[in-house]
Scaffold this active site. Structure first.
Site, PDB file in Angstrom:
ATOM      1  N   GLU A  93       0.998  -1.038  -0.113  1.00 23.48           N
ATOM      2  CA  GLU A  93      -0.181  -0.024  -0.158  1.00 23.48           C
ATOM      3  C   GLU A  93       0.551   0.816   0.449  1.00 23.48           C
ATOM      4  O   GLU A  93       2.017   1.287   0.665  1.00 23.48           O
ATOM      5  CB  GLU A  93      -0.750  -0.110   1.246  1.00 23.48           C
ATOM      6  CG  GLU A  93      -1.699  -1.176   1.236  1.00 23.48           C
ATOM      7  CD  GLU A  93      -2.556  -1.294   2.462  1.00 23.48           C
ATOM      8  OE1 GLU A  93      -3.792  -1.960   2.159  1.00 23.48           O
ATOM      9  OE2 GLU A  93      -2.682  -0.715   2.808  1.00 23.48           O
ATOM     10  N   CYS A 106       2.954   8.592   0.653  1.00 24.23           N
ATOM     11  CA  CYS A 106       4.453   7.324   1.955  1.00 24.23           C
ATOM     12  C   CYS A 106       4.101   6.154   0.965  1.00 24.23           C
ATOM     13  O   CYS A 106       2.367   6.123   0.759  1.00 24.23           O
ATOM     14  CB  CYS A 106       3.213   7.644   3.469  1.00 24.23           C
ATOM     15  SG  CYS A 106       3.641   6.065   4.468  1.00 24.23           S
ATOM     16  N   CYS A 113       5.779  -6.923   6.913  1.00 26.54           N
ATOM     17  CA  CYS A 113       6.987  -6.750   7.870  1.00 26.54           C
ATOM     18  C   CYS A 113       7.577  -7.788   8.655  1.00 26.54           C
ATOM     19  O   CYS A 113       7.159  -8.517   9.952  1.00 26.54           O
ATOM     20  CB  CYS A 113       6.361  -5.775   8.985  1.00 26.54           C
ATOM     21  SG  CYS A 113       8.382  -4.713   9.532  1.00 26.54           S
ATOM     22  N   CYS A 117       5.602  -5.343  15.899  1.00 31.29           N
ATOM     23  CA  CYS A 117       5.887  -3.705  16.375  1.00 31.29           C
ATOM     24  C   CYS A 117       4.072  -3.939  17.151  1.00 31.29           C
ATOM     25  O   CYS A 117       3.260  -4.369  16.287  1.00 31.29           O
ATOM     26  CB  CYS A 117       5.778  -2.517  15.937  1.00 31.29           C
ATOM     27  SG  CYS A 117       6.972  -2.447  15.352  1.00 31.29           S
ATOM     28  N   CYS A 120       1.017  -2.171  15.641  1.00 29.61           N
ATOM     29  CA  CYS A 120       1.645  -1.674  14.116  1.00 29.61           C
ATOM     30  C   CYS A 120       0.293  -2.249  13.157  1.00 29.61           C
ATOM     31  O   CYS A 120       0.968  -3.717  13.783  1.00 29.61           O
ATOM     32  CB  CYS A 120       2.719  -1.422  13.051  1.00 29.61           C
ATOM     33  SG  CYS A 120       2.971  -0.691  11.545  1.00 29.61           S
ATOM     34  N   SER A 219      11.392   6.015  14.546  1.00 25.73           N
ATOM     35  CA  SER A 219       9.424   5.072  15.344  1.00 25.73           C
ATOM     36  C   SER A 219      10.594   4.842  17.078  1.00 25.73           C
ATOM     37  O   SER A 219      10.572   4.388  16.815  1.00 25.73           O
ATOM     38  CB  SER A 219       9.115   4.192  14.837  1.00 25.73           C
ATOM     39  OG  SER A 219       9.103   4.181  13.473  1.00 25.73           O
ATOM     40  N   CYS A 340      -0.804   5.931   9.568  1.00 28.57           N
ATOM     41  CA  CYS A 340      -0.131   5.633  10.191  1.00 28.57           C
ATOM     42  C   CYS A 340      -0.451   4.219  10.281  1.00 28.57           C
ATOM     43  O   CYS A 340      -1.437   4.133  11.754  1.00 28.57           O
ATOM     44  CB  CYS A 340       0.758   6.067  10.809  1.00 28.57           C
ATOM     45  SG  CYS A 340       2.254   7.732  10.180  1.00 28.57           S
TER      46      CYS A 340
HETATM   47  N1  SAH Z   1       9.299   0.039   9.739  1.00 32.58           N
HETATM   48  C1  SAH Z   1       9.551   1.514   9.939  1.00 32.58           C
HETATM   49  C2  SAH Z   1       8.700   2.298   9.272  1.00 32.58           C
HETATM   50  C3  SAH Z   1       7.751   2.114   8.835  1.00 32.58           C
HETATM   51  S1  SAH Z   1       6.323   2.497   9.748  1.00 32.58           S
HETATM   52  C4  SAH Z   1       9.348   1.645  11.061  1.00 32.58           C
HETATM   53  O1  SAH Z   1       9.231   1.803  11.943  1.00 32.58           O
HETATM   54  O2  SAH Z   1       9.625   3.646  10.814  1.00 32.58           O
HETATM   55  C5  SAH Z   1       5.865   4.373   9.518  1.00 32.58           C
HETATM   56  C6  SAH Z   1       5.216   4.967  11.394  1.00 32.58           C
HETATM   57  O3  SAH Z   1       3.960   5.244  11.603  1.00 32.58           O
HETATM   58  C7  SAH Z   1       6.419   4.825  12.046  1.00 32.58           C
HETATM   59  O4  SAH Z   1       6.918   5.892  12.757  1.00 32.58           O
HETATM   60  C8  SAH Z   1       5.089   3.875  13.403  1.00 32.58           C
HETATM   61  O5  SAH Z   1       5.616   3.208  14.079  1.00 32.58           O
HETATM   62  C9  SAH Z   1       3.998   4.328  13.113  1.00 32.58           C
HETATM   63  N2  SAH Z   1       2.904   3.792  12.999  1.00 32.58           N
HETATM   64  C10 SAH Z   1       2.396   2.076  13.502  1.00 32.58           C
HETATM   65  N3  SAH Z   1       1.589   2.112  14.008  1.00 32.58           N
HETATM   66  C11 SAH Z   1       0.835   3.230  14.065  1.00 32.58           C
HETATM   67  C12 SAH Z   1      -0.673   3.152  14.940  1.00 32.58           C
HETATM   68  N4  SAH Z   1      -1.763   2.283  14.531  1.00 32.58           N
HETATM   69  N5  SAH Z   1      -0.928   4.348  15.109  1.00 32.58           N
HETATM   70  C13 SAH Z   1       0.329   5.360  14.176  1.00 32.58           C
HETATM   71  N6  SAH Z   1       1.260   5.873  14.613  1.00 32.58           N
HETATM   72  C14 SAH Z   1       1.536   4.287  13.895  1.00 32.58           C
END
Ligand code: SAH
Length: 349
Positions: A93, A106, A113, A117, A120, A219, A340
């Site tokens: 996406e 984006c 992945c 986390c 996410c 992050s 995000c």
């Molecule tokens: N793997 C990379 C890029 C993808 S995530 C990383 O971790 O940075 C992109 C951003 O979205 C990151 O800051 C991540 O922590 C955030 N993110 C992930 N899940 C989220 C959620 N449920 N609500 C808000 N931000 C989120």
């Protein structure tokens, strides 16, 4: 399945060798590259300035594997989410986030992945495979075309914050970004590109050694190891200290902008004590860092909750009183799961 090689996966030197064996003139290589990346041709037959015999030879040995738009959703706030279908049927996406004159794309770096986390949605999918450079380039190009078509505005920023961990697909991500910045590609300034990572210390050092010119976002989400381990298992092998050292090295070598992203989860990391920890950690890096506080976008797999706006304001005020630069980022595209952390090919599964 088409057995021809994907021409955008052939290195420039291999393509040159292929041309030489066929007795083609050297300048033809640049013409082909121009068609592939700058003009973004979908077929060899479009390559009007090449002799027909060369076009046919290219077509019998190679294919151009472009990704295609499989689904298009527009949010009430104007955010557009696109599901891209890859040549092997996988989906990734990408999102276009309009904000006044600012048009941000984006884009994704992996199918799924591996980092798990807890907050996410992509983290609950398996990592299926890495994207190649052309697949990364095509997302940017496709979203730039969508910005022009839907909003009559050029893309202004690219963030690698979609699905996947870009630093675990290092070579392809760097090559993809190179094609985006190359005058023979999209000709973009690297200053308008940000790579976001969950924090792979060794690879942040490598970015610095490779002298990259784009910005880096970390992050962070918690400024103590115990808490961070609970929501980001990658922290166990890449502790805050290790990340701090890597970021310091990165900044000293490159002077590129570093940003911390910090999702505020209700009752977890948004107390004044957490703000103090974040403030201390940020200052202990010894480098200028901007902090983006991000609204949590609820996902079905987890039971975190978004922080209360008043608590967020107090959290921000504490950081500001410590002279830090802080922005609260409101979430966009939530109604279509484009925000995000919500990217998980949901509407397609
Ligand atoms: N793997 C990379 C890029 C993808 S995530 C990383 O971790 O940075 C992109 C951003 O979205 C990151 O800051 C991540 O922590 C955030 N993110 C992930 N899940 C989220 C959620 N449920 N609500 C808000 N931000 C989120």
């Amino acid at each position: 399945m088409d057995a021809r090689k994907d021409i955008r996966k052939i290195s420039d030197s291999d393509l040159k060798a292929w041309m030489q064996t066929r007795g083609e003139k050297a300048f033809r290589l640049a013409q082909i590259q121009d068609w592939l990346w700058k003009k973004w041709a979908a077929s060899f037959s479009e390559m009007a300035n090449l002799p027909a015999s060369l076009r046919e030879a290219l077509d019998s040995d190679f294919q151009i594997r472009k990704l295609s738009v499989s689904e298009f959703q527009k949010s009430a706030d104007g955010t557009i989410k696109v599901a891209f279908r890859l040549f092997d049927g996988n989906l990734v996406e990408g999102v276009l986030i309009p904000s006044g004159e600012r048009m941000t794309a984006c884009i994704s770096s992996q199918v799924g992945c591996s980092l798990t986390c807890k907050f996410c949605a992509t983290g609950y999918m398996d990592r299926k495979r890495n994207l190649d450079a052309a697949e990364i380039f095509d997302q940017a190009r496709e979203i730039a075309a969508i910005a022009e078509k839907e909003y009559n505005l050029p893309l202004t920023n690219i963030v690698m914050m979609g699905m996947g961990e870009p630093l675990l697909n290092y070579a392809n991500v760097l090559e993809g970004i190179n094609r985006i910045t190359d005058p023979m590609g999209m000709g973009w300034s690297p200053k308008r590109i940000t790579l976001s990572t969950a924090g792979i210390a060794k690879m942040i050092v490598k970015l610095a050694d490779d002298g990259v010119k784009f910005n880096l976002a970390l992050s962070l989400h918690a400024a103590d190891d115990e808490k961070r381990n609970r929501i980001m298992p990658i922290n166990e092998s890449n502790t805050l200290d290790a990340i701090k050292e890597a970021l310091r090295y990165f900044y000293q070598k490159t002077k590129n902008q570093v940003t911390f992203e910090y999702i505020a989860f209700a009752g977890f990391n948004e107390s004044l004590e957490d703000a103090t920890k974040l403030s201390k950690f940020t200052r202990s890096t010894g480098i200028p860092v901007k902090i983006n506080i991000i609204e949590y976008n609820p996902i079905a797999e987890a039971d975190f909750m978004n922080a209360d706006p008043q608590r967020l304001d107090a959290f921000k005020a504490k950081l500001e009183s410590d002279k830090l630069i802080v922005n609260i980022r409101r979430s966009r595209g939530k109604d279509i799961d484009a925000a995000c952390g919500q990217l998980a090919n949901k509407s397609n599964s």
